[in-house]
Enzyme design. Structure first.
Site, PDB file in Angstrom:
ATOM      1  N   GLU A   3       1.537 -40.201  25.146  1.00 59.61           N
ATOM      2  CA  GLU A   3       1.323 -38.856  24.757  1.00 59.61           C
ATOM      3  C   GLU A   3       1.611 -38.651  23.495  1.00 59.61           C
ATOM      4  O   GLU A   3       2.682 -39.056  22.725  1.00 59.61           O
ATOM      5  CB  GLU A   3       1.991 -38.080  25.635  1.00 59.61           C
ATOM      6  CG  GLU A   3       1.772 -36.593  25.463  1.00 59.61           C
ATOM      7  CD  GLU A   3       2.914 -35.680  26.551  1.00 59.61           C
ATOM      8  OE1 GLU A   3       2.336 -34.590  26.920  1.00 59.61           O
ATOM      9  OE2 GLU A   3       3.930 -35.927  26.888  1.00 59.61           O
ATOM     10  N   ALA A  26      11.926 -37.936  26.903  1.00 58.27           N
ATOM     11  CA  ALA A  26      11.297 -38.529  28.197  1.00 58.27           C
ATOM     12  C   ALA A  26       9.976 -38.202  28.278  1.00 58.27           C
ATOM     13  O   ALA A  26       9.484 -37.378  27.694  1.00 58.27           O
ATOM     14  CB  ALA A  26      12.144 -38.104  29.189  1.00 58.27           C
ATOM     15  N   GLU A  69      10.950 -33.980  34.230  1.00 61.28           N
ATOM     16  CA  GLU A  69       9.838 -34.897  34.191  1.00 61.28           C
ATOM     17  C   GLU A  69       9.347 -35.097  35.877  1.00 61.28           C
ATOM     18  O   GLU A  69       8.449 -35.383  35.795  1.00 61.28           O
ATOM     19  CB  GLU A  69      10.528 -36.271  33.824  1.00 61.28           C
ATOM     20  CG  GLU A  69      11.088 -36.348  32.548  1.00 61.28           C
ATOM     21  CD  GLU A  69      10.108 -36.066  31.461  1.00 61.28           C
ATOM     22  OE1 GLU A  69       9.159 -36.225  31.468  1.00 61.28           O
ATOM     23  OE2 GLU A  69      10.653 -35.172  30.489  1.00 61.28           O
TER      24      GLU A  69
END
Length: 917
Positions: free
Chosen positions: A146, A319, A355
């Site tokens: 990402e 994360a 997450e």
């Protein structure tokens, strides 16, 4: 100021053509942890949307691509064609492959290609991390794709809208562990093709030739370690940036949860290197608690067969929500229950929950393009860090804490001219990393929190469930969410919310009192206090949430009043206590007259005030920030804070400390007398708390007590309280002399370390340096880094800055910059250091999220117009396209600081003198 070396580029420069569509990837990766290289081979299944002789896809120039061919049974001539030409567009990270014969519209094809590349420590793409093992560095690999780094690992259609399925095969050393999004279907040592079944033998033989594998089994190669082949289940439809794989010497802890929807048992694991596995249990426990809650809230079962987490020593972001294989840095997922403070526990829990929220928001339903990043991050912030985690740890008061952590952060950034809307066009790939900021996370989460409060949490969550259910495995945009919540609530959500999402900034509501009413007016709020007419055109739909108390003290809140015009008059008995933005759920600030603010402060200070904890937090934040903008006087904000000196709630004190910290930074170059007087005021607030709460922590302490004690001691020491500093020094000395840290409570470790170096010398610094090099926990390492930058000694400051470029993990650099910016002795030096090492730093962090933070840490704490002009001039001939937002926001912040200082320095100095009388 130059923002690009080549001028603006359109979407066409970065978005792929739509003449073909990738539907499935069959990918094989060979990872060599000894040579730090990898090879790949892919078969990419394509739907041919328009007749074409060219295939265009994303690939980084780091990949050396070869053996490109295409197979199509629809071709009447050769069914297999080798590429006639391969064109590489380095800057656009695209490859155009040309073929002799056109592929017919409506047909299917398979693109075959191989590639190889070096593994780097860049923390992006497919990269290596490392740990110490038996006195030597041992490497392992993982991915961080990402937003646009899948193309660094394999040729791909690397856009979130272009979802596909994936079959992943990994070839690795036989003594390592392979991980990916899905469970392993088979794993076997590489053996001679002749000894396998016919079909498997042909496949192994092909792989052996393709990847130069030896066939002696697991012990026959030169390194004494053979190869193995690991195959994984096919993924569901998903975006490239969510694909993940890793290879290394990992160990794991295991748990599971039972789906409340299907009764299916889903295995949960957390993987780390062997040296840190003992600190992974808490995150695993949190994951097992929040996952069934998410399923119940959304009424959608987690669809994958397993959920792993991999903890990495080197990781750029906090994360990453890869579907089925979450990844992240050690401080995000690890803690030692016996050695970690409450702050570390809260971080691990909220990151883990955040997450897990993405498994629905982002993974199952993905934004169509990065301009809708907020649909991922705003939701994960609100759901993961407030709504869901509150059900597991209600004692943390996370909904209230949101005001000081996220709302304040969002309002600070959104008050500068160079802010951006929550939904912001990002055609340029260089811009995408930069919008992973307080607006996409904190402001987006704050707007959703405001909406949830307005329609009711139950209705809000029902609308979210509708939205998710209608877009399973697909992509979405803002209007899709509004439809879901509109269906649940019966309200016109776009009418209310569009300007909050699509327009820059937020309002300040000014309150003027009449005999039996108040007149309220909305204007855009800027930290400089001077919006132009054009900047002030937006009218927001503002839920005013008017809190009132009657003669008996009974409190009520009218949630029906929405300010949609520039001005409105509201009937109100102003002889009784009242406050707008009850519970501080709205994304705006409220400016009262000085007289009303004083009355509100007096009421807020009462033992059983009609104004709640959340109300008091909002009052403190608004008062000082409105003073910064020149809407009110800083002395009035100080009066309000002083009136709250008997406050008992940690979160109100946290808001007070945050705001006083901003004023401390503004005064950092003022005469010593002013700074001493200000520290005396801070001590007068904090020292009584220290005396009341002491230095010892008990298992019976509430979360509030633990945090308030920690805050009071740190703040008093920061304000140069000699007794507090001496107490911390004594505890550190014992640790320094014996190596026994038992006299330093975990929650006081950071402030003890920082004050030891700040008020000590070389010996204290070297002791802390040893902790950094061999930390017992991730939070201890962060404490050591911040302490190393706290020295007043110029020689040590220079030594530390040199250390940053030679001995510090790349992921840790931002802590050193942050610490140096917080230290008034090195605040100017860190900016000079950035400029002196500009080429090295920008190259080192190219493509990383951290670069924008380094720019801000280097410059935004400066406080004069001269500083802003000098910084702007220095960058004038630089290519700042990868951090232009951060630079512009830093310049705006400096200029806002300068105006605040000029407006308030005499006001503050006079107030401080009077307060001593």
């Amino acid at each position: 100021m130059s923002t690009s070396t080549s001028g603006p580029k359109s979407d066409a420069n970065f978005r792929l053509p739509t003449n073909v569509k990738a539907t499935h990837y069959d990918l094989t990766f060979k990872t060599d942890l000894e040579d730090l290289t990898f090879k790949g081979y892919g078969v990419i299944h394509l739907d041919i949307v328009e007749e074409t002789k060219e295939i265009i896809f994303n690939a980084s120039s780091d990949l050396s691509i070869g053996d490109v061919s295409i197979h199509s049974e629809a071709l009447k001539t050769e069914q297999v064609q080798s590429a006639s030409e391969v064109k590489i567009q380095k800057d656009e990270e695209r490859v155009t492959v040309l073929f002799t014969h056109a592929l017919p519209k409506g047909s299917k094809a398979k693109l075959h290609l191989g590639w190889d590349a070096k593994l780097t420590g860049s923390m992006t793409g497919y990269y290596y991390s490392s740990t110490e093992h038996e006195g030597k560095k041992r490497y392992y690999t993982l991915t961080q794709f990402e937003p646009t780094a899948a193309r660094r690992a394999f040729p791909s259609w690397d856009e979130p809208l272009l979802k596909a399925t994936y079959d992943v095969t990994m070839i690795s050393r036989a003594d390592t562990v392979n991980l990916s999004n899905m469970p392993v279907t088979s794993e076997k040592p590489f053996v001679d093709a002749a000894s396998s079944s016919e079909s498997d033998g042909k496949n192994l033989g092909k792989l052996a030739k393709m990847f130069s594998l030896k066939s002696e089994g697991t012990t026959g190669d030169a390194a004494g370690k053979g190869w193995k082949i690991t195959r994984f289940e096919r993924t569901p439809l998903m975006s490239t940036y969510l694909l993940c794989f890793a290879n290394g010497h990992f160990e794991y802890l295991e748990s599971s949860y039972t789906s409340p929807i299907s009764g299916r048992k889903i295995p949960l694991r957390i993987y780390t290197t062997p040296d840190i596995i003992h600190q992974a249990q808490f995150s695993l426990d949190v994951k097992s608690k929040v996952m069934p809650i998410y399923e119940q809230v959304f009424q959608i079962e987690y669809p994958l067969p397993k959920l792993d987490t991999l903890v990495a020593h080197d990781f750029d972001a906090g994360a990453m929500e890869n579907w089925g294989l979450i990844t992240g840095r050690t401080s995000a997922f690890l803690l030692d229950p016996k050695k970690s403070d409450l702050a570390a526990k809260k971080r691990v829990a909220t990151v883990t929950s955040h997450e897990c929220a993405h498994l629905w928001f982002g993974d199952l339903v993905t934004m169509a393009w990065w301009d809708n990043l907020w649909l991922n991050e705003g939701f994960a912030t609100l759901m993961g860090e407030v709504i869901i985690i509150d059900k597991v740890f209600p004692e943390w008061k996370v909904d209230s804490e949101f005001i000081d952590v996220h709302l304040a952060r969002a309002l600070d950034l959104d008050a500068v001219r160079s802010s951006h809307p929550i939904e912001v066009p990002v055609p340029d790939a260089n811009q995408i990393n930069q919008i992973f900021d307080a607006l996409s996370y904190s402001k987006a989460g704050s707007v959703l929190r405001m909406l949830s409060n307005y329609v009711g949490e139950e209705t809000f969550l029902r609308g979210v469930s509708i939205y998710l259910s209608k877009h399973l495995y697909g992509n979405s945009v803002t209007k899709d969410l509004w439809k879901g919540i509109g269906e649940a609530s019966g309200l016109d959500i776009p009418k209310m919310l569009d300007n909050w999402i699509l327009k820059i900034g937020y309002p300040v509501v000014t309150v003027k009192e009449n005999n039996d009413s108040v007149t309220v007016r909305q204007d855009r709020f800027l930290s400089t206090g001077d919006p132009t007419d054009k900047e002030n055109e937006t009218l927001w739909q503002i839920p005013l949430n008017v809190k009132t108390a009657d003669a008996s003290g009974k409190v009520s809140t009218d949630r029906s009043i929405v300010l949609s015009e520039r001005e409105a008059t509201i009937p109100l008995d102003t002889s009784k206590p009242f406050k707008l933005n009850a519970q501080t759920t709205g994304v705006y600030r409220v400016a009262y007259t000085p007289e009303r603010l004083k009355k509100i402060g007096e009421e807020a200070a009462k033992e059983n005030s009609v104004f709640s904890l959340e109300d008091r937090m909002g009052l403190v934040s608004d008062a000082l920030i409105l003073a910064k903008a020149g809407i009110s006087q800083t002395s009035a904000a100080l009066d309000l804070i002083k009136s709250l000196k008997s406050e008992k709630e940690y979160l109100v004190w946290s808001a007070i400390d945050s705001q006083l910290g901003k004023l401390t930074k503004i005064l950092w170059e003022q005469p010593e007398e002013v700074r001493d007087d200000f520290n005396a005021f801070r001590r007068s607030l904090m020292r009584p708390l220290v005396d009341k709460l002491g230095y010892e922590y008990s298992p019976d302490d509430s979360a509030d007590t633990i945090q308030l004690r920690t805050l009071a001691i740190a703040a008093a020491a920061g304000a140069k309280d000699p007794d507090v500093i001496a107490q911390l020094a004594s505890r550190f000395k014992h640790f320094q002399e014996t190596g026994d840290d038992s006299k330093i409570p975990a929650d006081l470790l950071r402030t003890t370390f920082i004050n030891a170096v700040r008020n000590g010398g070389r010996a204290e610094y070297e002791t802390i340096k040893k902790v950094y090099k061999n930390p017992p926990t991730p939070s201890a390492k962060i404490s050591a880094m911040l302490a190393m930058t706290a020295s007043k000694d110029k020689e040590i400051i220079e030594e530390t800055l040199k250390f940053v470029l030679t001995d510090v993990q790349i992921q840790d650099t931002m802590y050193f910059f942050s610490g140096a910016a917080a230290n008034r002795e090195s605040r100017r030096r860190i900016g000079e250091f950035f400029k002196e090492n500009y080429d090295t730093i920008t190259k080192m962090f190219e493509g990383n999220f951290s670069l924008s933070y380094l720019v801000k840490f280097s410059f935004q704490e400066l406080t004069t117009e001269k500083d802003a002009d000098a910084v702007e001039a220095w960058f004038k001939d630089k290519d700042v396209s990868k951090f232009n937002l951060a630079l512009a926001q830093s310049l705006d912040t400096i200029r806002a600081n300068a105006k605040w200082l000029q407006r308030s320095k005499d006001d503050v100095a006079d107030w401080l003198k009077k307060s001593k009388l």
